[in-house]
Motif scaffolding. Structure first.
Motif, PDB file in Angstrom:
ATOM      1  N   SER A 101       0.729  -1.103  -0.136  1.00 34.10           N
ATOM      2  CA  SER A 101      -0.029   0.007  -0.039  1.00 34.10           C
ATOM      3  C   SER A 101       1.111   1.175  -0.261  1.00 34.10           C
ATOM      4  O   SER A 101       2.150   1.040   0.101  1.00 34.10           O
ATOM      5  CB  SER A 101      -0.765   0.036   1.105  1.00 34.10           C
ATOM      6  OG  SER A 101      -0.223   0.145   2.461  1.00 34.10           O
ATOM      7  N   ASP A 102       0.329   2.297   0.172  1.00 34.85           N
ATOM      8  CA  ASP A 102       1.120   3.709   0.006  1.00 34.85           C
ATOM      9  C   ASP A 102       1.812   3.616   1.415  1.00 34.85           C
ATOM     10  O   ASP A 102       2.718   4.631   1.572  1.00 34.85           O
ATOM     11  CB  ASP A 102       0.258   4.744  -0.087  1.00 34.85           C
ATOM     12  CG  ASP A 102      -0.700   4.936  -1.578  1.00 34.85           C
ATOM     13  OD1 ASP A 102       0.096   4.251  -2.500  1.00 34.85           O
ATOM     14  OD2 ASP A 102      -1.435   5.761  -1.760  1.00 34.85           O
ATOM     15  N   LEU A 103       1.452   3.051   2.488  1.00 34.23           N
ATOM     16  CA  LEU A 103       2.042   3.302   3.537  1.00 34.23           C
ATOM     17  C   LEU A 103       3.515   2.722   3.578  1.00 34.23           C
ATOM     18  O   LEU A 103       4.217   3.400   4.377  1.00 34.23           O
ATOM     19  CB  LEU A 103       1.330   2.140   4.743  1.00 34.23           C
ATOM     20  CG  LEU A 103       2.034   2.058   6.149  1.00 34.23           C
ATOM     21  CD1 LEU A 103       1.820   3.448   6.838  1.00 34.23           C
ATOM     22  CD2 LEU A 103       1.364   0.989   6.690  1.00 34.23           C
ATOM     23  N   ALA A 104       3.898   1.856   2.996  1.00 30.00           N
ATOM     24  CA  ALA A 104       5.207   1.547   2.865  1.00 30.00           C
ATOM     25  C   ALA A 104       6.194   2.483   2.539  1.00 30.00           C
ATOM     26  O   ALA A 104       7.467   2.345   3.398  1.00 30.00           O
ATOM     27  CB  ALA A 104       5.260   0.429   1.789  1.00 30.00           C
ATOM     28  N   ALA A 105       6.032   3.358   1.746  1.00 29.74           N
ATOM     29  CA  ALA A 105       6.954   4.536   1.539  1.00 29.74           C
ATOM     30  C   ALA A 105       6.886   5.579   2.304  1.00 29.74           C
ATOM     31  O   ALA A 105       7.732   6.596   2.368  1.00 29.74           O
ATOM     32  CB  ALA A 105       6.608   5.261  -0.001  1.00 29.74           C
ATOM     33  N   ALA A 106       5.765   5.590   3.202  1.00 28.68           N
ATOM     34  CA  ALA A 106       5.798   6.591   4.367  1.00 28.68           C
ATOM     35  C   ALA A 106       6.092   6.334   5.767  1.00 28.68           C
ATOM     36  O   ALA A 106       5.934   7.104   6.714  1.00 28.68           O
ATOM     37  CB  ALA A 106       4.251   7.211   4.415  1.00 28.68           C
TER      38      ALA A 106
END
Length: 239
Positions: free
Chosen positions: A112-117
C-alpha cells in the motif's frame, strides 16, 4: 437486547494510533447501553500485546465482543481464544492464520502507500531495545486518516503510538476465528493496508463481511458503520 444481556465491547486499537481512535464509536455504544473497555495496547510484540489484551478480557464478568482495528485485528486473533469472548469484529484488520505473521500475510500482496511513508527509529529502555515503526507526520493524514477532520488528523499524526518492528515478525500461536463467530469490515479506500489483505483474511476465516468506502481510520471516518457491525455481532451471538 436488554442492558443486562448486552456483552461488554472491548475495543483494541492498532498501530500508529491509540484508544482515542475510537472516540466517535465509544459514545455511540454507550448510548446504546453497552459497557465499553478501550485499553491501551503496548504495541511492542504480537505475543506480548495479545497476552495483555487477554488479561484484560479475563477480568470482565460476562460475555465480550472483541473488536480489533488494523494491527489490533492480529491481536484479537490471538487474544480472542479467551472463554468469554463470544464474537470477534475486525475493522480494516489483519486476520492471521495460526503460525502466520503480519509480514507473511502482508507480503502476499502489493504494498500500500504506507510502505513509502514509514519511519524506523531505534529505541531503548531499561528492559528492551528494538526499532519503532511510525508514519511520517506529513503523510499521515492522506495515507492513514483521509476523511477525518484535518485538524484532528494533524493532532493524531504527531501523537501516534509506534509499533515495534518485532510485531511484524511474531507468528500467531492461535487463530480465534476458527472457533469464534467473526465479522470483518473492509475499508475499500484504505491506503494503509491493501484492502485485498483484509478481504483475503476475512474470506479465509469465513467471516460475515461488509465493505465501507472509507480510509484506514474507519472508526473516525465512518463511525456509524462500525457501530452497526459491532451491534450485528452482539445481536447474532447473544445467549
Amino acid at each position: 437486547m436488554s442492558r443486562a444481556a448486552k456483552p461488554t465491547v472491548v475495543l483494541v486499537h492498532g498501530a500508529f494510533a491509540d484508544a482515542s481512535s475510537y472516540a466517535e464509536v465509544i459514545p455511540r455504544l454507550i448510548a446504546k447501553g453497552y459497557d465499553v473497555v478501550a485499553p491501551a495496547v503496548p504495541n511492542r510484540s504480537l505475543i506480548g500485546d495479545a497476552a495483555y489484551i487477554a488479561s484484560v478480557v479475563r477480568q470482565i464478568s460476562g460475555p465480550v465482543v472483541l473488536v480489533g482495528h488494523s494491527y489490533g485485528g492480529a491481536v484479537i486473533t490471538v487474544a480472542g481464544t479467551e472463554d468469554n469472548v463470544q464474537a470477534l469484529v475486525y475493522l480494516a484488520g489483519y486476520a492471521l492464520e495460526e503460525g502466520e505473521s503480519l509480514g507473511e500475510l502482508q507480503g502476499r500482496f502489493p504494498d500500500s502507500d504506507l510502505a513509502a511513508a514509514l519511519v524506523y527509529t531505534p529505541f531503548e529502555s531499561s528492559t528492551e531495545s528494538g526499532t519503532d515503526v511510525s508514519v511520517r507526520p506529513d503523510a499521515f493524514p492522506a495515507v492513514f486518516a483521509a476523511g477525518v477532520d484535518p485538524h484532528l488528523a494533524a493532532v493524531l499524526a504527531v501523537s501516534q503510538r509506534p509499533l515495534a518492528a518485532q510485531a511484524f515478525a511474531d507468528a500467531a500461536p492461535a487463530a480465534a476465528w476458527k472457533t469464534k463467530p467473526s465479522w470483518g469490515l473492509v475499508a475499500s479506500a484504505d491506503r494503509t493496508i491493501n484492502p485485498d489483505v483484509e478481504r483475503y483474511g476475512y474470506e479465509r476465516a469465513g467471516m460475515t463481511t461488509v465493505e465501507v468506502d472509507s480510509s484506514h481510520l474507519v472508526m473516525l471516518a465512518r463511525p456509524e458503520s462500525v457501530v452497526d457491525l459491532i451491534e450485528e455481532a452482539a445481536r447474532a451471538t447473544a445467549a
